[in-house]
Design an enzyme around this catalytic site. Structure first.
Site: not given
Length: 364
Positions: A96, A130-131
């Protein structure tokens, strides 16, 4: 061989710390890496004056492409370096999201080497943040680009995702009446009110999706009170519900429940509905996932595919990992997704070299 190339590239990516808000180094690396291989590369700030840049790469001079492969550059903290034990790669970003990113790049390189793609058909997009709310992908909407298919890389256990849940995030502020704990009838404990409210929110029967399963409630943060002998004057909770269906219904259920409790103020932070994905690819297993992605942040009527090696159950943890065989297989699957999407866009059914077995065999 794809085996050594994808592992070597992943090692290079993982050696660069790129936690959210600190993606500059990996952006510079990707820009140089792709430029050296003949891509036209754009490093686009996500806002005026920002040093946080998305990386967009394409072949030739035309930035518009039919199909885009995209992953996110940022990881959650802390940075954990690359390590191999047996056939498993460990470290932050292994699944990820640097594992999918490396596989996407190698997949496009192999398609180029085999003459399977041409200018104007493929682009690569790597985004920041994105996180932490997705500012990178949200900024892509200002680039005046559109694709017919976008292939998003995330750890889906090597299955094609059929959809993922949305998210409703809200805060609860409770105002109580402070009093001596020996005389509780003289006040109102904000903590007691909040605990009762949270139990009710947990017990609600929320909507259920046949594809994504049930909506699920979580209280992620709670604060309140000053001492054991004082009824709490204030309390606070940060909560979320993973939305499988009917966001508006869920919001009404939560608001109605909160309104029944004295001194409660509810503040919505954000909410977005579930995402249903395209998954019409023969030979690939499918799955539904409960985590969120950048998919709904990218506007447009493009086909949306979500796929990648590794499991979300390992992501964000101290033992984040990806199996090397899964990483290698994912190169073949990304090639399959690209060729199938291009075949559909061309209005034909040219599936030569598209089976998963064939794609994987080519990578051994």
């Amino acid at each position: 061989m794809a085996t050594s190339r994808v592992v070597a590239l992943l090692k290079q990516l993982m050696e660069i710390s790129s936690t959210s808000d600190d993606e500059h180094g990996i952006g510079v690396f990707l820009g140089r890496y792709l430029t050296a291989r003949g891509y036209t590369v754009e490093a686009t700030p996500i806002s005026p004056g920002s040093n946080r840049c998305n990386i967009y790469a394409y072949l030739g001079e035309t930035r518009q492409a039919r199909t885009c492969l995209t992953s996110h550059m940022d990881t959650v903290p802390p940075h954990i370096g690359f390590a191999i034990e047996g056939d498993v790669i460990y470290g932050r970003g292994s699944c990820d999201d640097k594992g999918p990113m490396a596989a996407q790049i190698i997949a496009v390189e192999e398609l180029r080497a085999n003459g399977k793609i041409k200018h104007g058909e493929i682009s690569l997009l790597f985004v920041v943040g994105e996180e932490k709310g997705g500012p990178g992908m949200l900024a892509v909407n200002e680039m005046n680009l559109a694709w017919e298919a976008v292939i998003f890389g995330e750890p889906t256990e090597s299955k094609l995702a059929v959809g993922h849940k949305g998210h409703y995030v809200f805060e609860l502020f409770v105002e109580g009446i402070a009093a001596h704990s020996g005389y509780p009838d003289e006040g109102r404990s904000a903590n007691s009110v909040l605990v009762s409210l949270l139990e009710e929110l947990k017990a609600i029967t929320y909507p259920v999706s046949q594809i994504l399963g049930p909506c699920t409630f979580n209280c992620g943060k709670i604060e309140g009170g000053t001492a054991y002998n004082i009824l709490a004057a204030n309390a606070y909770a940060l909560c979320s519900i993973r939305i499988a269906a009917d966001l508006e219904v869920v919001e009404k259920q939560v608001v109605k429940t909160a309104d029944r409790h004295p001194g409660v103020t509810l503040k919505k932070i954000f909410g977005y509905s579930e995402t249903i994905l395209d998954h019409n690819i023969e030979g690939l297993e499918t799955t539904a996932v409960s985590y969120g992605t950048d998919v709904p942040r990218l506007l447009g009527d493009h086909k949306k595919y979500l796929y990648g090696p590794g499991s979300i159950l390992h992501a964000h943890g101290p033992n984040e990992q990806v199996r090397i065989p899964d990483l290698i297989d994912s190169v073949g699957v990304y090639k399959q997704l690209v060729l199938r999407s291009l075949a559909e866009e061309r209005g034909c059914d040219d599936r030569s070299g598209l089976s998963t077995k064939q794609g994987n065999a080519a990578n051994q």
